[in-house]
Design a protein around this motif. Structure first.
Motif, mmCIF file in Angstrom:
data_model
loop_
_atom_site.group_PDB
_atom_site.id
_atom_site.type_symbol
_atom_site.label_atom_id
_atom_site.label_comp_id
_atom_site.label_asym_id
_atom_site.label_seq_id
_atom_site.Cartn_x
_atom_site.Cartn_y
_atom_site.Cartn_z
ATOM 1 N N ALA A 148 -87.850 4.365 -35.755
ATOM 2 C CA ALA A 148 -87.848 4.819 -37.151
ATOM 3 C C ALA A 148 -89.129 4.415 -37.860
ATOM 4 N N GLY A 149 -89.633 3.227 -37.528
ATOM 5 C CA GLY A 149 -90.901 2.779 -38.093
ATOM 6 C C GLY A 149 -90.803 2.366 -39.550
ATOM 7 N N ALA A 150 -91.967 2.203 -40.150
ATOM 8 C CA ALA A 150 -92.037 1.679 -41.513
ATOM 9 C C ALA A 150 -91.605 2.685 -42.566
ATOM 10 N N ASP A 151 -91.430 3.948 -42.197
ATOM 11 C CA ASP A 151 -91.021 4.965 -43.175
ATOM 12 C C ASP A 151 -89.552 4.853 -43.568
ATOM 13 N N TYR A 152 -88.784 4.053 -42.843
ATOM 14 C CA TYR A 152 -87.349 3.936 -43.131
ATOM 15 C C TYR A 152 -86.945 2.466 -43.189
ATOM 16 N N ARG A 153 -86.105 2.137 -44.172
ATOM 17 C CA ARG A 153 -85.529 0.798 -44.258
ATOM 18 C C ARG A 153 -84.058 0.931 -44.598
ATOM 19 N N THR A 154 -83.280 -0.048 -44.204
ATOM 20 C CA THR A 154 -81.828 0.045 -44.385
ATOM 21 C C THR A 154 -81.347 -0.855 -45.517
ATOM 22 N N HIS A 155 -80.204 -0.445 -46.079
ATOM 23 C CA HIS A 155 -79.505 -1.220 -47.106
ATOM 24 C C HIS A 155 -78.035 -1.254 -46.710
ATOM 25 N N THR A 156 -77.407 -2.398 -46.852
ATOM 26 C CA THR A 156 -75.982 -2.534 -46.534
ATOM 27 C C THR A 156 -75.247 -3.075 -47.747
ATOM 28 N N TRP A 157 -74.139 -2.412 -48.088
ATOM 29 C CA TRP A 157 -73.341 -2.810 -49.245
ATOM 30 C C TRP A 157 -71.874 -2.910 -48.849
ATOM 31 N N ARG A 158 -71.162 -3.853 -49.489
ATOM 32 C CA ARG A 158 -69.727 -3.996 -49.255
ATOM 33 C C ARG A 158 -68.974 -3.802 -50.566
ATOM 34 N N ASP A 159 -68.146 -2.774 -50.619
ATOM 35 C CA ASP A 159 -67.220 -2.483 -51.724
ATOM 36 C C ASP A 159 -67.908 -1.989 -53.000
ATOM 37 N N GLU A 160 -69.044 -2.549 -53.358
ATOM 38 C CA GLU A 160 -69.746 -2.114 -54.556
ATOM 39 C C GLU A 160 -71.049 -1.434 -54.151
ATOM 40 N N LEU A 161 -71.296 -0.252 -54.733
ATOM 41 C CA LEU A 161 -72.502 0.506 -54.438
ATOM 42 C C LEU A 161 -73.367 0.579 -55.689
ATOM 43 N N PRO A 162 -74.673 0.419 -55.545
ATOM 44 C CA PRO A 162 -75.525 0.423 -56.737
ATOM 45 C C PRO A 162 -75.516 1.772 -57.455
ATOM 46 N N GLU A 163 -75.464 1.716 -58.766
ATOM 47 C CA GLU A 163 -75.391 2.929 -59.570
ATOM 48 C C GLU A 163 -76.556 3.874 -59.293
ATOM 49 N N ASP A 164 -77.746 3.325 -59.054
ATOM 50 C CA ASP A 164 -78.907 4.196 -58.865
ATOM 51 C C ASP A 164 -78.934 4.848 -57.487
ATOM 52 N N ARG A 165 -77.922 4.556 -56.644
ATOM 53 C CA ARG A 165 -77.842 5.187 -55.328
ATOM 54 C C ARG A 165 -76.685 6.183 -55.225
ATOM 55 N N LEU A 166 -75.872 6.283 -56.264
ATOM 56 C CA LEU A 166 -74.659 7.098 -56.162
ATOM 57 C C LEU A 166 -74.972 8.585 -55.992
ATOM 58 N N ASP A 167 -75.998 9.085 -56.663
ATOM 59 C CA ASP A 167 -76.329 10.508 -56.518
ATOM 60 C C ASP A 167 -76.757 10.824 -55.087
ATOM 61 N N ASP A 168 -77.572 9.939 -54.485
ATOM 62 C CA ASP A 168 -77.987 10.158 -53.099
ATOM 63 C C ASP A 168 -76.794 10.098 -52.155
#
Length: 406
Positions: free
Chosen positions: A242-262
């Motif tokens: 995947a390289g540097a163009d992709y990074r991961t995020h992991t969340w449990r039960d609560e999802l950040p508001e600024d990611r909900l549309d995606d």
């Protein structure tokens, strides 16, 4: 015909006397708590489900306890739900004919009809299950008729349902192959004969797989399994690819508001970008409110959500995701749910990346967990290859049935 509600644990009750007459009645409205007076129907459904899953798979991981059912069967802005139960009569303890309410132990079968409200409003999803000790008495036929009458009155013209079986048969005269050309069910299985006799057509077969995290294989899944070190190597290779163009995020039960549309876009694309066989389903549009509703529903069903997404760094948008449904009680299993890589980001091993990261997070959080269950369309070669590499092994199949022109 039945589906799975993906569960936890529950107490059991004894089966009703198989010689007693029975009748089908609407279940009471879903109560707020398991100790409410009207919870008897849902406790009975839970026990029927437990016995059905034990009879089908040899274990009960897939049954939904009462507390889970209350959240699962409660209506929400995106769907309506109706439920019926078959209860035995004639013992004077609660069949409803002598002024008393039935009891959980009187329930010998159930049916539910889920009616989407915002998309695919021509469809209904049905579930019918009968206690193994009460099969062959017409209970399933009566329950299905009640559900179909409701669906017909609601103006729905297409009904969908699923049935599980193991093992998947080899090709031959005794096997019924899905129109997709992949996946088979035994033609003489009771659920298969039941569906065909009532006008349902086999449209797709899903592979039911289990990942063993400990040295205790599930029925039908024995064999050489990848180790934790093997999975770590696969994740490292996916990160490098995947390289540097992709990074991961992991969340449990609560999802950040600024990611909900995606995330809403990823769930929307789940309705269009995964194989559907011949199922008459159209795009099911999600938005941020619906993602919030999903989290609330999971909490009502006493389930955690563990979600990993891959961000495309140059744009800041999410390009892939996967999530696990994890029962809140410390049971030894979890459920691998949706995984999707947007078409425009495929070819970077993001499917392996997000699954590997999420699995690593899960095993660190629940080190005593023994297995993870998942389902994939048999024609979904790419996702199945990822699962097999991670160690998922086939435990059975789920047949997707459809009836049109109801």
């Amino acid at each position: 015909m039945s589906t799975t509600a993906r569960p936890g644990t529950d107490a059991t009750t004894g089966p009703a006397d198989a010689s007693r007459p029975w009748r089908v009645v609407p279940a009471p409205p879903v109560p707020d708590a398991t100790d409410a007076p009207d919870a008897w129907a849902y406790a009975g459904i839970a026990e029927v489900g437990r016995r059905v899953e034990l009879d089908r798979w040899g274990w009960t991981d897939l049954h939904a306890p009462t507390a889970v059912l209350l959240g699962t069967l409660r209506a929400n802005p995106y769907r309506d739900v109706a439920v019926w139960v078959a209860v035995t009569e004639g013992d004077g303890t609660g069949d409803g004919t002598d002024g008393t309410a039935p009891a959980a132990g009187d329930v010998v079968g159930y049916a539910s009809a889920l009616l989407p409200l915002t998309a695919n409003t021509h469809t209904a999803q049905l579930e019918v299950a009968v206690h193994p000790d009460h099969r062959g008495r017409g209970v399933g036929t009566a329950l299905l008729a009640a559900a179909e009458d409701h669906v017909r009155a609601a103006g729905r013209t297409t009904t969908l349902t699923w049935s599980g079986v193991r093992p998947e048969p080899e090709p031959g005269p005794g096997a019924l192959t899905a129109p997709t050309g992949t996946g088979r069910v035994p033609a003489d299985a009771p659920a298969v004969r039941f569906a065909l006799a009532r006008g349902y057509a086999l449209e797709q077969v899903e592979r039911y797989s289990v990942l063993e995290l400990q040295d205790d294989p599930a029925p039908g899944t024995a064999g050489d399994l990848p180790t934790a070190d093997d999975r770590a190597a696969l994740l490292a290779a996916a990160r490098a690819h995947a390289g540097a163009d992709y990074r991961t995020h992991t969340w449990r039960d609560e999802l950040p508001e600024d990611r909900l549309d995606d995330l809403a876009e990823l769930w929307t694309r789940m309705s269009t970008d995964v194989p559907l066989g011949g199922l008459a389903l159209e795009e099911d549009r999600w938005d941020a409110d619906r993602v919030r509703t999903l989290l609330d529903r999971m909490a009502q069903r006493r389930q955690h959500v563990l979600l990993t997404a891959a961000e495309h760094v140059p744009t800041g948008r999410l390009a892939a995701f996967t999530w696990l449904q994890v029962p809140i009680p410390e049971v030894p299993f979890a459920f691998q749910e949706d995984t999707l890589v947007l078409r425009e980001h495929r070819g970077h091993r993001l499917g392996m990346l997000v699954k590997g990261v999420n699995l690593e997070a899960f095993t660190a959080w629940r080190p005593a967990a023994r297995r993870i269950h998942t389902w994939n369309a048999q024609e979904n070669d790419h996702m199945l290859a990822i699962n097999v590499a991670l160690g998922f092994r086939q435990a059975g199949v789920e047949a997707a049935w459809q009836r049109t022109g109801l």
